[in-house]
Structure formats: C-alpha cells, structure tokens
Write a protein that holds these residues in place. Sequence first.
Motif, PDB file in Angstrom:
ATOM      1  N   SER A 115       0.815  -0.860  -0.205  1.00  0.00           N
ATOM      2  CA  SER A 115      -0.121   0.136  -0.419  1.00  0.00           C
ATOM      3  C   SER A 115       0.553   1.224  -0.347  1.00  0.00           C
ATOM      4  N   GLN A 116       1.760   1.353   0.649  1.00  0.00           N
ATOM      5  CA  GLN A 116       2.774   2.344   0.683  1.00  0.00           C
ATOM      6  C   GLN A 116       3.456   2.585  -0.857  1.00  0.00           C
ATOM      7  N   ALA A 117       3.555   1.430  -1.747  1.00  0.00           N
ATOM      8  CA  ALA A 117       4.307   1.964  -2.906  1.00  0.00           C
ATOM      9  C   ALA A 117       2.410   2.523  -4.002  1.00  0.00           C
ATOM     10  N   VAL A 118       2.344   1.316  -3.743  1.00  0.00           N
ATOM     11  CA  VAL A 118       0.757   2.305  -4.875  1.00  0.00           C
ATOM     12  C   VAL A 118       1.055   4.376  -4.757  1.00  0.00           C
ATOM     13  N   ARG A 119       1.075   3.466  -3.073  1.00  0.00           N
ATOM     14  CA  ARG A 119       0.407   5.339  -2.769  1.00  0.00           C
ATOM     15  C   ARG A 119       1.699   6.519  -3.088  1.00  0.00           C
ATOM     16  N   ALA A 120       3.056   5.837  -2.593  1.00  0.00           N
ATOM     17  CA  ALA A 120       4.746   6.499  -3.474  1.00  0.00           C
ATOM     18  C   ALA A 120       4.270   6.546  -5.195  1.00  0.00           C
ATOM     19  N   VAL A 121       3.623   5.432  -5.686  1.00  0.00           N
ATOM     20  CA  VAL A 121       4.205   5.806  -6.978  1.00  0.00           C
ATOM     21  C   VAL A 121       2.963   6.740  -7.440  1.00  0.00           C
ATOM     22  N   ALA A 122       1.732   7.039  -7.150  1.00  0.00           N
ATOM     23  CA  ALA A 122       0.350   7.884  -6.796  1.00  0.00           C
ATOM     24  C   ALA A 122       1.312   9.076  -7.030  1.00  0.00           C
ATOM     25  N   ALA A 123       2.612   9.602  -6.517  1.00  0.00           N
ATOM     26  CA  ALA A 123       2.573  10.500  -5.918  1.00  0.00           C
ATOM     27  C   ALA A 123       4.246  10.508  -7.117  1.00  0.00           C
ATOM     28  N   GLY A 124       4.214   9.683  -7.488  1.00  0.00           N
ATOM     29  CA  GLY A 124       5.354  10.294  -8.844  1.00  0.00           C
ATOM     30  C   GLY A 124       6.461  10.183  -8.154  1.00  0.00           C
ATOM     31  N   ASN A 125       6.758   8.448  -7.646  1.00  0.00           N
ATOM     32  CA  ASN A 125       7.805   8.414  -6.836  1.00  0.00           C
ATOM     33  C   ASN A 125       8.245   7.276  -7.131  1.00  0.00           C
ATOM     34  N   PRO A 126       9.375   6.782  -7.485  1.00  0.00           N
ATOM     35  CA  PRO A 126       9.247   5.308  -8.092  1.00  0.00           C
ATOM     36  C   PRO A 126       9.111   4.969  -6.135  1.00  0.00           C
ATOM     37  N   MET A 127       9.546   3.090  -6.303  1.00  0.00           N
ATOM     38  CA  MET A 127       9.226   2.175  -5.161  1.00  0.00           C
ATOM     39  C   MET A 127       9.725   0.933  -5.543  1.00  0.00           C
ATOM     40  N   LEU A 128      11.063   0.585  -5.180  1.00  0.00           N
ATOM     41  CA  LEU A 128      11.405  -1.211  -5.662  1.00  0.00           C
ATOM     42  C   LEU A 128      11.953  -1.552  -4.582  1.00  0.00           C
ATOM     43  N   SER A 129      11.744  -2.749  -4.320  1.00  0.00           N
ATOM     44  CA  SER A 129      12.189  -4.055  -3.364  1.00  0.00           C
ATOM     45  C   SER A 129      13.572  -3.849  -2.981  1.00  0.00           C
ATOM     46  N   PRO A 130      13.605  -3.851  -2.302  1.00  0.00           N
ATOM     47  CA  PRO A 130      14.839  -3.540  -1.629  1.00  0.00           C
ATOM     48  C   PRO A 130      16.372  -4.260  -1.800  1.00  0.00           C
ATOM     49  N   GLY A 131      16.336  -5.855  -1.944  1.00  0.00           N
ATOM     50  CA  GLY A 131      17.002  -6.283  -2.152  1.00  0.00           C
ATOM     51  C   GLY A 131      17.045  -6.127  -4.164  1.00  0.00           C
ATOM     52  N   VAL A 132      16.148  -5.690  -5.079  1.00  0.00           N
ATOM     53  CA  VAL A 132      16.119  -5.203  -6.115  1.00  0.00           C
ATOM     54  C   VAL A 132      17.184  -3.906  -6.195  1.00  0.00           C
ATOM     55  N   THR A 133      16.709  -3.020  -5.354  1.00  0.00           N
ATOM     56  CA  THR A 133      17.325  -2.001  -5.098  1.00  0.00           C
ATOM     57  C   THR A 133      18.862  -1.967  -5.020  1.00  0.00           C
ATOM     58  N   ARG A 134      18.845  -2.813  -4.282  1.00  0.00           N
ATOM     59  CA  ARG A 134      20.232  -3.582  -4.019  1.00  0.00           C
ATOM     60  C   ARG A 134      21.491  -4.251  -5.325  1.00  0.00           C
ATOM     61  N   ARG A 135      20.963  -4.883  -6.422  1.00  0.00           N
ATOM     62  CA  ARG A 135      21.507  -5.238  -7.086  1.00  0.00           C
ATOM     63  C   ARG A 135      21.183  -4.411  -7.755  1.00  0.00           C
ATOM     64  N   LEU A 136      20.511  -3.266  -8.740  1.00  0.00           N
ATOM     65  CA  LEU A 136      20.178  -2.851  -9.467  1.00  0.00           C
ATOM     66  C   LEU A 136      21.549  -1.845  -9.501  1.00  0.00           C
ATOM     67  N   MET A 137      22.026  -0.917  -8.233  1.00  0.00           N
ATOM     68  CA  MET A 137      22.624  -0.500  -7.935  1.00  0.00           C
ATOM     69  C   MET A 137      24.378  -0.754  -8.251  1.00  0.00           C
ATOM     70  N   GLN A 138      24.752  -2.133  -8.438  1.00  0.00           N
ATOM     71  CA  GLN A 138      25.508  -3.150  -8.353  1.00  0.00           C
ATOM     72  C   GLN A 138      26.142  -3.178  -9.552  1.00  0.00           C
ATOM     73  N   ARG A 139      24.485  -3.277 -10.427  1.00  0.00           N
ATOM     74  CA  ARG A 139      24.382  -3.808 -11.703  1.00  0.00           C
ATOM     75  C   ARG A 139      25.780  -3.124 -12.189  1.00  0.00           C
ATOM     76  N   VAL A 140      26.810  -3.749 -13.443  1.00  0.00           N
ATOM     77  CA  VAL A 140      27.550  -2.708 -14.411  1.00  0.00           C
ATOM     78  C   VAL A 140      26.702  -2.645 -15.820  1.00  0.00           C
ATOM     79  N   ALA A 141      26.953  -1.128 -16.144  1.00  0.00           N
ATOM     80  CA  ALA A 141      26.761  -0.637 -17.417  1.00  0.00           C
ATOM     81  C   ALA A 141      26.473  -2.856 -18.323  1.00  0.00           C
ATOM     82  N   SER A 142      25.266  -2.460 -19.262  1.00  0.00           N
ATOM     83  CA  SER A 142      24.823  -3.461 -19.472  1.00  0.00           C
ATOM     84  C   SER A 142      25.608  -3.271 -21.441  1.00  0.00           C
ATOM     85  N   GLY A 143      27.221  -3.826 -21.233  1.00  0.00           N
ATOM     86  CA  GLY A 143      27.881  -3.593 -22.273  1.00  0.00           C
ATOM     87  C   GLY A 143      28.235  -2.117 -23.378  1.00  0.00           C
ATOM     88  N   ALA A 144      28.777  -2.447 -24.292  1.00  0.00           N
ATOM     89  CA  ALA A 144      30.071  -1.035 -24.638  1.00  0.00           C
ATOM     90  C   ALA A 144      28.054  -0.112 -25.653  1.00  0.00           C
TER      91      ALA A 144
END
Length: 217
Positions: A115-144
């Motif tokens: 429900s917090q995520a629904v309210r957040a995105v309705a207000a224009g703010n992205p919402m990701l699961s904590p585990g997803v956020t950590r992996r995304l921030m660690q991801r190296v750009a996908s190729g040249a």
Amino acid sequence: MTAPIRVVIVDDDPLVRGMLTLMLDGADGIAVVGEAADGATAITAVDRHLPDVVLMDIRMPGVNGITATERLRRRHRPPEIIVLTTFDTDEHVLRALRAGASGFLLKDTPPKQISQAVRAVAAGNPMLSPGVTRRLMQRVASGAESYERAHERLALLTPRERDVVLAIAQGRSNAEIASELLMSVTTVKAHVSHILTKLDLDNRTQIALLAHDGRLL
C-alpha cells in the motif's frame, strides 16, 4: 476530501487478485476499481476504469505483463505501474523498468509495504524492493553498445540537467536535489520534466537506468 487512489489489479491467478483486493481496497485512501487476468484484458480494464496505478504480474497467458506495461505507458496520461511478481531476476527487473514500470515488488512483500508503494508511485516516486534496489545499484552497465547509446542520449543534456540526472540516479528526492544544487524545488521539477521530454523517458527510474548505462556513477 482527497479522492482515493484508483487501482487495477492484473494477475492470471484469481486467488492472488482476490487477496490483493482484500488487502488494498479501502486501505489508506486506496480503492481497487477493477481486475484483469492477462495483459490484453488489462488494457481494456484501464480504458474502462481509468486507474491511477496498475499492479501488474509478469508471467500471464497471451499478452504478458512486460508487453502490457509498454503498451500502457505509451498512452496519453498513462497510469503508474507496479510490477508485482514472484520472479526477481535481473532480466525481469530491467525489462520491467525499461518498459516504464515505476515499481517492482515481490508478491511476498508485506501488505503495508504494498500500500505504501501504491501511494508512492501515485505521487510520482519510484518504489523497488530493497533487494532489487541493491542489485540494480551494483549492476555494471550492460555492455559497450548500451553504454554508447546511453552516452549519446546523455550528451543531449545541458550540464545542469546532467547534474540533476546524476542526483536522481543517486536516489535523491526533489527537495534533496534542490538543496544540493542550490535551486528551488519548482526548478528541480522543471528540470526533471525537461529531461523526461528530451530523452523520451517515462519516469525517474528510467532516468536512473540511463545514468547507470552511461556510467555517470
């Protein structure tokens, strides 16, 4: 009184739809106004109910959630979309976010956080699961090739717009960006709007992905 946030739930499992409806409908200013069992009927449901937010499963028969998200986000004044799934591989996360989803949550996310995520995105703010956020921030750009495309698009921005893009990729809010870059929140919002238009993007999450692909971080 503030109007409730209108939500459509899209999942091929009727038990999941029922559970989500039971959890969300009437909770914290949220109203579940429709359901759909696949991507094709999701588009029909959005046309009928005009929701603010869509909770979208990925794997469904016929039109899957990624394709439905792409189609919905190309529309005029599209709803915000949260992908809610049991699959959290990097491939699914990136495909969903690149398609225009504003959020990515797992189905075992506690009801309060959904429900917090629904309210957040309705207000224009992205919402990701904590585990997803950590992996995304660690991801190296996908190729040249991805780097080159991202670098070319980022070159369209002014130096100030690039500063805003970098701050968004670092997870800063509009207020934090305003304080850090010594500008008003209204000016930050204007920059974000110009960046989205100039780069043909849908939301702040896609700005952050582009920054990562272009190795601004």
